[in-house]
Design a protein around this motif. Structure first.
Motif, short mmCIF file in Angstrom:
data_model
loop_
_atom_site.label_atom_id
_atom_site.label_comp_id
_atom_site.label_asym_id
_atom_site.label_seq_id
_atom_site.Cartn_x
_atom_site.Cartn_y
_atom_site.Cartn_z
N MET A 2 0.74 -1.32 -0.14
CA MET A 2 -0.26 -0.41 0.04
C MET A 2 0.31 1.26 0.09
N ILE A 3 0.30 2.31 -0.57
CA ILE A 3 1.09 3.41 -0.57
C ILE A 3 0.11 4.74 0.24
N ASP A 4 1.52 5.33 0.74
CA ASP A 4 1.16 6.28 2.13
C ASP A 4 0.23 7.23 0.99
N PRO A 5 -0.14 7.49 1.68
CA PRO A 5 -1.49 8.85 1.30
C PRO A 5 -1.09 9.70 0.44
N LYS A 6 -0.34 9.33 2.23
CA LYS A 6 0.65 11.51 1.87
C LYS A 6 1.91 11.86 0.73
N LEU A 7 1.70 10.53 0.32
CA LEU A 7 3.00 10.21 -0.43
C LEU A 7 2.84 11.20 -1.78
N ASP A 8 3.40 11.95 -2.56
CA ASP A 8 2.61 12.34 -3.63
C ASP A 8 2.84 12.12 -5.25
N PRO A 9 1.72 11.13 -5.39
CA PRO A 9 1.96 10.56 -6.68
C PRO A 9 2.76 11.24 -7.94
N ALA A 10 3.49 12.95 -7.75
CA ALA A 10 3.65 13.00 -8.69
C ALA A 10 5.63 12.93 -8.66
N LEU A 11 6.12 12.84 -7.36
CA LEU A 11 7.18 12.52 -6.84
C LEU A 11 7.88 11.09 -6.28
N LEU A 12 6.65 9.84 -7.22
CA LEU A 12 7.12 8.74 -6.62
C LEU A 12 8.17 8.46 -7.61
N ASP A 13 8.09 8.79 -9.13
CA ASP A 13 9.05 9.15 -9.92
C ASP A 13 10.78 9.62 -9.15
N PRO A 14 10.89 8.30 -9.41
CA PRO A 14 12.73 9.06 -9.03
C PRO A 14 13.55 10.12 -9.69
N THR A 15 12.96 10.56 -10.80
CA THR A 15 14.21 11.09 -11.90
C THR A 15 12.97 12.53 -11.51
N ARG A 16 12.04 12.13 -11.25
CA ARG A 16 10.84 13.51 -11.11
C ARG A 16 11.48 14.80 -9.39
N LEU A 17 11.36 13.54 -8.99
CA LEU A 17 11.87 13.73 -7.21
C LEU A 17 13.14 14.50 -7.08
#
Length: 101
Positions: A1-16
């Motif tokens: 399960m993905i923590d709901p506080k994590l930003d989906p756009a920033l889950l991509d390591p390159t975008r992060l």
């Protein structure tokens, strides 16, 4: 399960990595970001477009002499999203390090 506080756009390591790099700069030149995150021009352009569409970054185009240049800046919304994402990651790390009940 993905923590709901994590930003989906920033889950991509390159975008992060791009957003984290921009957090320490103001109006970074495209070539600087490209070299720092080790992407091709087209790959960086796609990610910057996605981040721009999400309101995470601002893009400014102009010229230095006769050469076109692109500058990228982390928006206020992008800074807030990065801070929240980092806090969520820290929370996950703290829970993982805590001894079991």
């Amino acid at each position: 399960m993905i923590d709901p506080k994590l930003d989906p756009a920033l889950l991509d390591p390159t975008r992060l990595a791009i957003v984290a790099l921009l957090a320490g700069t103001e109006w970074a030149e495209f070539a600087f970001v490209r070299d720092a995150v080790e992407l091709s021009d087209s790959a960086l352009s796609k990610r910057i477009s996605a981040l721009g569409d999400g309101g995470y970054v601002d893009v400014r185009k102009g010229y230095v002499g006769k050469r076109p240049r692109t500058w990228i800046n982390l928006s206020a919304a992008g800074r807030a999203a990065l801070s929240a994402h980092i806090a969520a990651l820290q929370d996950i790390a703290n829970r993982a390090a805590a001894p079991p009940d």
